[in-house]
Motif scaffolding. Structure first.
Motif, PDB file in Angstrom:
ATOM      1  N   LEU A  26       0.541  -0.919   0.131  1.00 56.12           N
ATOM      2  CA  LEU A  26      -0.179   0.174  -0.277  1.00 56.12           C
ATOM      3  C   LEU A  26       1.096   1.667   0.063  1.00 56.12           C
ATOM      4  O   LEU A  26       1.987   1.020   0.665  1.00 56.12           O
ATOM      5  N   GLN A  27       0.629   2.410  -1.049  1.00 53.56           N
ATOM      6  CA  GLN A  27       1.265   3.242  -0.998  1.00 53.56           C
ATOM      7  C   GLN A  27       0.249   4.753  -0.692  1.00 53.56           C
ATOM      8  O   GLN A  27      -0.729   4.644  -1.173  1.00 53.56           O
ATOM      9  N   ASN A  28       0.976   5.357   0.078  1.00 47.98           N
ATOM     10  CA  ASN A  28       0.770   6.478   0.436  1.00 47.98           C
ATOM     11  C   ASN A  28       0.360   7.497  -0.545  1.00 47.98           C
ATOM     12  O   ASN A  28       0.974   8.153  -1.176  1.00 47.98           O
ATOM     13  N   ILE A  29      -1.246   8.133  -1.389  1.00 53.74           N
ATOM     14  CA  ILE A  29      -0.612   8.730  -2.008  1.00 53.74           C
ATOM     15  C   ILE A  29      -1.441   9.995  -1.650  1.00 53.74           C
ATOM     16  O   ILE A  29      -2.366  10.788  -2.650  1.00 53.74           O
ATOM     17  N   ASP A  30      -1.904   9.787  -0.895  1.00 48.97           N
ATOM     18  CA  ASP A  30      -2.517  11.352   0.077  1.00 48.97           C
ATOM     19  C   ASP A  30      -2.736  12.767  -0.636  1.00 48.97           C
ATOM     20  O   ASP A  30      -3.536  13.236  -1.371  1.00 48.97           O
ATOM     21  N   ASP A  31      -1.075  13.142  -1.012  1.00 50.53           N
ATOM     22  CA  ASP A  31      -0.950  14.733  -1.758  1.00 50.53           C
ATOM     23  C   ASP A  31      -1.460  14.961  -2.787  1.00 50.53           C
ATOM     24  O   ASP A  31      -2.457  15.463  -3.237  1.00 50.53           O
ATOM     25  N   ASN A  32      -0.937  13.717  -3.765  1.00 54.61           N
ATOM     26  CA  ASN A  32      -1.693  13.188  -4.969  1.00 54.61           C
ATOM     27  C   ASN A  32      -3.466  13.239  -5.037  1.00 54.61           C
ATOM     28  O   ASN A  32      -3.901  14.328  -6.109  1.00 54.61           O
ATOM     29  N   LYS A  33      -3.563  13.125  -4.234  1.00 52.79           N
ATOM     30  CA  LYS A  33      -5.177  11.955  -4.793  1.00 52.79           C
ATOM     31  C   LYS A  33      -6.019  13.774  -3.764  1.00 52.79           C
ATOM     32  O   LYS A  33      -6.843  14.110  -4.833  1.00 52.79           O
ATOM     33  N   SER A  34      -5.445  14.204  -3.220  1.00 54.99           N
ATOM     34  CA  SER A  34      -6.243  15.674  -2.374  1.00 54.99           C
ATOM     35  C   SER A  34      -5.426  16.319  -3.627  1.00 54.99           C
ATOM     36  O   SER A  34      -6.641  17.551  -4.250  1.00 54.99           O
ATOM     37  N   ASN A  35      -4.428  16.139  -4.677  1.00 54.01           N
ATOM     38  CA  ASN A  35      -4.141  17.497  -5.445  1.00 54.01           C
ATOM     39  C   ASN A  35      -5.676  17.402  -6.585  1.00 54.01           C
ATOM     40  O   ASN A  35      -5.800  17.980  -7.458  1.00 54.01           O
ATOM     41  N   GLU A  36      -5.401  15.858  -7.408  1.00 55.65           N
ATOM     42  CA  GLU A  36      -6.278  15.637  -8.228  1.00 55.65           C
ATOM     43  C   GLU A  36      -8.175  15.924  -7.903  1.00 55.65           C
ATOM     44  O   GLU A  36      -8.049  15.975  -8.430  1.00 55.65           O
ATOM     45  N   LEU A  37      -8.042  15.956  -6.505  1.00 54.40           N
ATOM     46  CA  LEU A  37      -9.226  15.966  -5.561  1.00 54.40           C
ATOM     47  C   LEU A  37     -10.042  17.505  -6.342  1.00 54.40           C
ATOM     48  O   LEU A  37     -11.036  17.607  -6.684  1.00 54.40           O
ATOM     49  N   ASN A  38      -8.924  18.239  -5.717  1.00 57.48           N
ATOM     50  CA  ASN A  38      -8.882  19.968  -5.876  1.00 57.48           C
ATOM     51  C   ASN A  38      -9.416  20.280  -7.647  1.00 57.48           C
ATOM     52  O   ASN A  38      -9.453  21.315  -7.320  1.00 57.48           O
TER      53      ASN A  38
END
Length: 483
Positions: free
Chosen positions: A241-253
């Motif tokens: 499992l890879q932490n993609i929180d920053d990328n996902k937050s940017n994607e959602l924004n």
């Protein structure tokens, strides 16, 4: 007993060389194979010193000298891993250990074996090096490994996984409580993909929202595949499992920004359509009247037609005035945000529509304890409150005192405001997709222009928020604004 030649031949087959050391005289003799490996020492130099200065790697010289002295004094055995420089100038790993015996003269002798372990040592370094790169890669990419044993119902997490989930290194995940590390809205999805992998061997690669040991939610990319035994039965699931929180937050924004841009484009298209339609309607009427004026046969007909010109002129002025109002609201975007008090904004709005509130005996209840202020454009907040409050009063349920409840609060660092009323409600099945459209009205109220909600939505979204509505006919309506 084997003689030296026989012993040397046997050991040579196993790439093992040796020394014979007379423990009484300290005299050393090398086997033929050892000399073949490292070369022949000069006649005028001590064998041991030649070995120490020219054959043994400098990093091992001190320890070996101490160990050799202990061996020859009889106090300790010698057992070391060392590096020797061979005749080809390359260093190789050997394991050095002693065997003590008595020769035919009953003299105590030590046999020091040199076993070539270079290949196994190099394999060990390769494994350690690969593990090092794996560990460094996992740390840099915030990627952790895990394994779930289906038979024993146990779970293994590596250190990176524990770090990602804010767990201490000695934390042991509980199989029965594994879903607690997934956000509540993603637990069903997580359970489904694990179940399909366990039962049918279907691998997965998906994005999920997980929860750390301390309740912090974040996004991961989870990858898993089944592990089979020799009978091709699934015995476990392993993955990363890879932490993609920053990328996902940017994607959602980014997606949120795209949605806002798309909505703004839609409104601009709608606005252009309205402008074109309204102005063309008035210009067509005006052209028609001018044509009729030219064709009029008497003065009275012309006078009657001039009255029509006045009507067209008045309607055109009203239409342009409304369009100008919309453009004026857009210009507020250029203003700076400031800290705005919800209570002060509400007081201003109530003061401006006090006559309407008093006439309808409307009751306004506000709760701003959880969120008292916000960084916003004051005119926008007042406009939003004004539109939603006046709508709630205008569309009250006949015979029912209008009650408007306003509440602000925060959830997961996100600010919200809800405005609820007990009015006639809106049939969202029929009008839901037109709710915030321009010139869209849903009741036969003569004051309705279909602009207020259009402007409200525009204001909320241009500030980076969103607005949603729930409503039940004859019960009431709630607008929820996410700032």
């Amino acid at each position: 007993m084997l003689n030296d030649l026989q012993l040397n031949n046997i050991l040579e087959d196993f790439d093992i060389a040796y020394w014979k050391i007379d423990l009484l005289t300290k005299e050393i003799s090398w086997s033929d194979h050892f000399e073949a490996l490292v070369g022949t020492p000069p006649a005028d130099e001590s064998i041991f010193e030649y070995f120490m200065n020219n054959v043994l790697h400098k990093d091992y010289r001190y320890d070996f000298r101490v160990a050799f002295e202990n061996l020859t004094s009889g106090s300790e055995d010698l057992n070391q891993e060392i590096r020797l420089k061979l005749k080809n100038e390359k260093f190789r790993w050997f394991e050095c250990r002693d065997l003590k015996s008595k020769d035919s003269n009953n003299t105590e002798t030590a046999v020091l074996l040199f076993v070539n372990i270079h290949q196994s040592k190099r394999d060990q370094y390769t494994i350690e090096e690969n593990f090092f790169y794996y560990r460094e890669t996992a740390e840099m990419t915030t990627t952790g490994g895990w394994y779930m044993d289906i038979n024993t119902k146990s779970i293994y997490w590596d250190d990176v996984t524990k770090k990602i989930l804010d767990c201490p290194k000695d934390f042991n995940p509980d199989y029965d409580k594994r879903l607690q590390f997934y956000a509540s809205e993603h637990q069903e999805q997580a359970n489904s993909i694990f179940e399909k992998c366990e039962k049918y061997g279907i691998p997965f690669k998906t994005e999920l929202k997980m929860v750390t040991l301390y309740g912090r939610e974040f996004w991961v990319q989870a990858t898993g595949k089944p592990v089979y035994n020799e009978e091709q039965q699934i015995i476990g699931i392993r993955g990363v499992l890879q932490n993609i929180d920053d990328n996902k937050s940017n994607e959602l924004n980014l997606q949120n920004s795209l949605d806002i841009i798309a909505a703004q484009n839609s409104r601009l298209f709608n606005f252009a359509h309205v402008v074109s339609h309204n102005l063309r309607s008035h210009s067509s009427n005006l052209s028609l009247v001018v044509q009729l004026l030219n064709e009029a046969k008497n003065a009275q007909d012309k006078i009657d037609l001039i009255e029509n010109v006045e009507d067209i002129s008045e309607n055109l002025d009203v239409a342009i005035s409304r369009l100008n109002d919309m453009v004026s609201h857009q210009n507020l975007l250029k203003k700076e945000r400031t800290v705005v008090s919800f209570k002060q904004s509400l007081d201003i709005v109530i003061s401006s529509v006090s006559s309407l509130i008093n006439r309808e005996s409307a009751k306004i209840i506000a709760e701003f304890k959880a969120l008292k202020e916000i960084s916003y454009i004051p005119e926008y907040l007042e406009s939003i409150l004004l539109n939603l409050i006046t709508n709630a009063i205008r569309y009250k349920q006949p015979g029912r005192v209008p009650v408007i409840f306003i509440q602000t609060y925060s959830v997961n660092d996100q600010n919200f405001m809800e405005i609820s009323d007990n009015g006639i409600g809106i049939d969202l099945d029929q009008y839901g997709d037109k709710m915030f459209g321009m010139y869209k009205t849903f009741h036969r109220n003569p004051d309705a222009k279909g602009i207020g909600l259009f402007i409200t939505k525009n204001q909320v979204e241009t500030m980076g928020g969103s607005i949603s509505v729930t409503s039940t006919v004859n019960i009431g309506t709630t607008f929820k604004i996410k700032f």
